[in-house]
Write a protein that holds these residues in place. Structure first.
Motif, PDB file in Angstrom:
ATOM      1  N   MET A 113       0.835  -1.210   0.000  1.00 45.62           N
ATOM      2  CA  MET A 113       0.000   0.000   0.000  1.00 45.62           C
ATOM      3  C   MET A 113       0.868   1.258   0.000  1.00 45.62           C
ATOM      4  SD  MET A 113      -3.128  -0.538  -0.386  1.00 45.62           S
ATOM      5  CE  MET A 113      -3.470   1.188  -0.221  1.00 45.62           C
ATOM      6  N   ALA A 114       1.933   1.262   0.771  1.00 53.95           N
ATOM      7  CA  ALA A 114       2.828   2.424   0.786  1.00 53.95           C
ATOM      8  C   ALA A 114       3.448   2.646  -0.594  1.00 53.95           C
ATOM      9  CB  ALA A 114       3.919   2.227   1.839  1.00 53.95           C
ATOM     10  N   ASP A 116       2.202   1.583  -3.517  1.00 55.55           N
ATOM     11  CA  ASP A 116       1.124   1.994  -4.426  1.00 55.55           C
ATOM     12  C   ASP A 116       0.836   3.483  -4.303  1.00 55.55           C
ATOM     13  OD1 ASP A 116       0.836  -0.569  -5.342  1.00 55.55           O
ATOM     14  OD2 ASP A 116      -1.068  -0.960  -4.325  1.00 55.55           O
ATOM     15  N   PHE A 117       0.658   3.951  -3.071  1.00 52.46           N
ATOM     16  CA  PHE A 117       0.335   5.365  -2.890  1.00 52.46           C
ATOM     17  C   PHE A 117       1.507   6.262  -3.273  1.00 52.46           C
ATOM     18  CE2 PHE A 117      -3.337   3.959  -0.361  1.00 52.46           C
ATOM     19  CZ  PHE A 117      -4.306   4.781  -0.919  1.00 52.46           C
ATOM     20  N   ALA A 118       2.733   5.794  -3.070  1.00 50.00           N
ATOM     21  CA  ALA A 118       3.894   6.594  -3.482  1.00 50.00           C
ATOM     22  C   ALA A 118       3.962   6.700  -5.005  1.00 50.00           C
ATOM     23  CB  ALA A 118       5.181   5.980  -2.939  1.00 50.00           C
ATOM     24  N   GLY A 121       0.658   8.310  -6.398  1.00 41.85           N
ATOM     25  CA  GLY A 121       0.548   9.679  -5.893  1.00 41.85           C
ATOM     26  C   GLY A 121       1.423  10.630  -6.681  1.00 41.85           C
ATOM     27  N   LYS A 124      -0.215  10.953 -10.113  1.00 46.91           N
ATOM     28  CA  LYS A 124      -1.462  11.717  -9.978  1.00 46.91           C
ATOM     29  C   LYS A 124      -1.185  13.207  -9.800  1.00 46.91           C
ATOM     30  CE  LYS A 124      -5.398  11.919  -6.799  1.00 46.91           C
ATOM     31  NZ  LYS A 124      -5.089  13.055  -5.946  1.00 46.91           N
ATOM     32  N   TYR A 138      -7.284   7.921  -7.897  1.00 49.66           N
ATOM     33  CA  TYR A 138      -7.127   6.544  -7.437  1.00 49.66           C
ATOM     34  C   TYR A 138      -8.412   5.801  -7.768  1.00 49.66           C
ATOM     35  CZ  TYR A 138      -3.313   8.499  -4.658  1.00 49.66           C
ATOM     36  OH  TYR A 138      -2.187   9.141  -4.247  1.00 49.66           O
ATOM     37  N   MET A 142      -6.861   0.512  -5.958  1.00 47.37           N
ATOM     38  CA  MET A 142      -6.208   1.078  -4.768  1.00 47.37           C
ATOM     39  C   MET A 142      -7.083   0.915  -3.537  1.00 47.37           C
ATOM     40  SD  MET A 142      -3.210   2.426  -5.449  1.00 47.37           S
ATOM     41  CE  MET A 142      -2.936   3.719  -4.276  1.00 47.37           C
ATOM     42  N   TRP A 143      -8.369   1.226  -3.683  1.00 47.68           N
ATOM     43  CA  TRP A 143      -9.262   1.164  -2.529  1.00 47.68           C
ATOM     44  C   TRP A 143      -9.549  -0.281  -2.140  1.00 47.68           C
ATOM     45  CZ3 TRP A 143      -8.232   5.404  -0.652  1.00 47.68           C
ATOM     46  CH2 TRP A 143      -8.179   6.565  -1.396  1.00 47.68           C
ATOM     47  N   LEU A 146      -6.575  -1.324  -0.115  1.00 51.96           N
ATOM     48  CA  LEU A 146      -6.664  -0.726   1.214  1.00 51.96           C
ATOM     49  C   LEU A 146      -7.670  -1.477   2.084  1.00 51.96           C
ATOM     50  CD1 LEU A 146      -5.841   1.591   3.140  1.00 51.96           C
ATOM     51  CD2 LEU A 146      -7.733   2.907   2.163  1.00 51.96           C
TER      52      LEU A 146
END
Length: 195
Positions: A113-114, A116-118, A121, A124, A138, A142-143, A146
């Motif tokens: 998750m870290a 993916d968001f990095a 993000g 994006k 997202y 992604m959700w 999570l």
């Protein structure tokens, strides 16, 4: 959305664990999606700069492109979560093994998750601020990841406490049986000694 959209077509790029797709591609006469071959590690920064002319710094490009190699952890975390659920069905020892595997799966999921968001993000932020009119967000993947991380954490705690309470019940059950057995043996010896 990409800036090459028409009134009929609303092209978009979706990124996944092992590749990407360009959906709803013009011209109007076709109804096509282009999905590129699956691979471990791909270059979303380069893809977005070619498709949308999004400019990323060298550091951002290198970071995003190298972190996609770690996307292989998605199916590994999923397989470990399945294995943990399967082993937790095996009684007390299976539950203990299941908890250990679930903790490992949860740690890997947190790392995923870290990452993916990095990665997404960075993409994006650049797509939304480059002034091209494109919009990045997202999406479901992604959700869902999570939600899987949260549910895996809750499942790990539930299995751990179930395992502990089962062990406590067995321990208390054995203690009660021994106490009854001792009390019963004392009554027998008292009766035997009396006569």
């Amino acid at each position: 959305m990409l800036t090459n959209q028409t009134d009929i077509r609303h092209s978009s790029v979706t990124f996944g664990s092992f590749g990407y797709c360009v959906l709803d591609v013009p011209p109007i006469q076709t109804d096509r999606d282009f999905c590129f071959h699956k691979m471990i590690g791909y270059k979303p920064a380069v893809i977005m700069s070619e498709i949308d002319h999004t400019s990323l710094s060298k550091a951002d490009t290198d970071t995003v492109d190298s972190l996609t190699n770690a996307f292989v952890l998605h199916p590994i975390a999923c397989a470990l979560a399945f294995l943990a659920a399967f082993t937790a069905l095996g009684g007390l020892i299976g539950s203990l093994v299941g908890v250990i595997i679930a903790v490992l799966a949860w740690i890997i999921t947190v790392v995923v998750m870290a990452i993916d968001f990095a990665v997404f993000g960075i993409i994006k932020n650049h797509v939304n601020s480059d002034g091209s009119g494109s919009h990045a967000f997202y999406s479901y993947g992604m959700w869902t990841c999570l939600a899987a991380m949260v549910l895996l954490f809750l499942g790990t705690i539930i299995v751990f406490f179930t395992c502990c309470t089962e062990r406590r019940k067995k321990k208390n059950g054995n203690y009660t049986e021994r106490k009854k057995s001792r009390h019963h043996n004392r009554d027998d010896s008292y009766i035997n000694n009396k006569y």
